[in-house]
Design an enzyme around this catalytic site. Structure first.
Site, short mmCIF file in Angstrom:
data_model
loop_
_atom_site.label_atom_id
_atom_site.label_comp_id
_atom_site.label_asym_id
_atom_site.label_seq_id
_atom_site.Cartn_x
_atom_site.Cartn_y
_atom_site.Cartn_z
N HIS A 1 0.48 -1.39 0.20
CA HIS A 1 -0.46 0.29 0.35
C HIS A 1 0.79 1.07 0.39
CE1 HIS A 1 0.42 0.16 4.93
NE2 HIS A 1 0.42 1.15 4.56
N ASP B 1 0.04 -7.54 1.69
CA ASP B 1 0.29 -5.99 1.36
C ASP B 1 1.82 -5.84 1.62
OD1 ASP B 1 -0.29 -3.60 1.41
OD2 ASP B 1 -0.09 -3.30 3.60
N SER C 1 5.22 1.99 7.83
CA SER C 1 4.89 1.50 6.51
C SER C 1 5.50 0.67 5.87
CB SER C 1 3.49 1.60 6.19
OG SER C 1 2.20 1.58 6.40
#
Length: 362
Positions: A91, A123, A199
């Site tokens: 993402h 992901d 992230s």
């Protein structure tokens, strides 16, 4: 990892001690400064930071606006795994245009990266970097971490470069929601601070090895990471093939509570009740789902290939970590009050539309 790329341990053996590199730019936010004494409180955290932070990168993504010109963008974290590749979250880089991913290293060098493989289900994404700076690669662990062991999160929260936060492993085998309808299994829960921008960064142990890839935070001292155990399966395939095929049964399940256990004749509330079977999926014609009028009428899966399956998390973890498409698995089920054994051949998951970036994830 290639034979030529130095691992972190090999580098440390060569130079004897780890050296902290310069910041990503003006106003470095590094939580650990040079010059601290080794006998300070938290000195091992300082050592791990110095050993690993050079392998952590700031990932910036430029995305065109509706006119095709430079518009919005995003940022996250990533880390070097060999002499060509960086791992991050899907993402973070999804929908990135060609030559739209830039990496900034701890030594202030910039590189343009290309996306060589992505997997929306886990992901995860792998980037390729030409002319990689001379940094050590981080290694994934092979085993599940221990509850309450110390961990460190490295990355760029809120764009603050080269940051570190410390915590413990709060839980394992967590099931994370996914924007594509399939859950991410075998995840790690931590109380280390995780914020937008973290992230794709590494969650490391006190040996500096990667336990997981940071995925999401809740702003309530609960953060999550995709486990190294899952990454060990996905990442090599992304490098080799650009994609990874996940095993697929095609069922919906729910936990077995005391009421259902009593209705199907189980002594203990264990296993998962099949609530739905997808048409033409591997489970179609093999497993029987419950009906709305009789919730306990469906099959209850209690074991796969001799491994007990007490809950949905264990079912998902077993499929993700122990099986592949094409494998035939043996299911131990309870049907109509009787234990039975059925076989099912797994298939690759069906394709899904590319998801939008979840707004509640870093």
């Amino acid at each position: 990892m290639t034979a030529e790329q130095p691992t972190r341990r090999r580098v440390l053996r060569t130079i004897g001690t780890a050296t902290a590199f310069g910041g990503f730019g003006i106003g470095s936010s590094a939580a650990v400064q040079d010059g601290q004494e080794d006998d300070d409180v938290g000195s091992r955290f300082t050592e791990v930071y110095r050993e690993t932070i050079g392998s952590v990168v700031l990932v910036t993504v430029s995305r065109p606006d509706s006119t095709g010109r430079g518009g919005g963008g995003g940022l996250g974290s990533g880390f070097v795994i060999d002499d060509q590749h960086v791992v991050t979250n899907n993402h973070v880089v999804q929908n990135a245009p060609e030559n739209g991913v830039e990496l900034q290293f701890r030594n202030q060098e910039w590189r343009t990266a290309s996306v060589v493989g992505t997997d929306v289900y886990s992901d995860l994404a792998v980037l390729r970097v030409e002319n990689m700076p001379d940094v050590a690669a981080l290694s994934f662990v092979e085993s599940e971490p221990a509850i309450a062991q110390n961990v460190l999160v490295l990355g760029n929260p809120l764009g603050l470069d080269a940051s570190i936060s410390q915590g413990i492993v709060s839980g394992v085998d967590r099931v994370l929601p996914s924007p594509v309808g399939f859950a991410i299994p075998a995840a790690i829960q931590t109380d280390a601070a995780v914020n937008p921008g973290n992230s794709g960064g590494p969650l490391v142990d006190l040996d500096g090895d990667v336990l997981g890839i940071v995925f999401a935070g809740t702003n309530q001292t609960i953060g999550f990471a995709i486990s190294a155990r899952l990454a060990n399966r996905v990442v090599p395939a992304l490098i080799e093939d650009g994609e990874y095929e996940h095993p697929y049964m095609g069922v919906g399940v729910q936990p077995v509570g005391p009421e259902i256990a009593d209705a199907v004749g189980l002594e203990d509330a264990t296993g998962v009740l099949v609530t739905d079977v997808v048409s033409n999926a591997p489970a179609d014609g093999v497993l029987e789902p419950a009906t709305r009028s009789q919730p306990a009428s469906g099959d209850v899966i209690v074991a796969i290939d001799g491994r007990e399956i007490p809950n949905q998390a264990q079912l998902l973890s077993f499929l993700a970590l122990e099986t592949s498409p094409g494998d035939t698995i043996e299911l131990r089920i309870v049907r109509d009050g009787e234990l039975r054994t059925v076989e099912l051949t797994l298939e690759p998951r069906p394709p899904v539309e590319r998801p939008q970036t979840p707004t509640n994830e870093p």
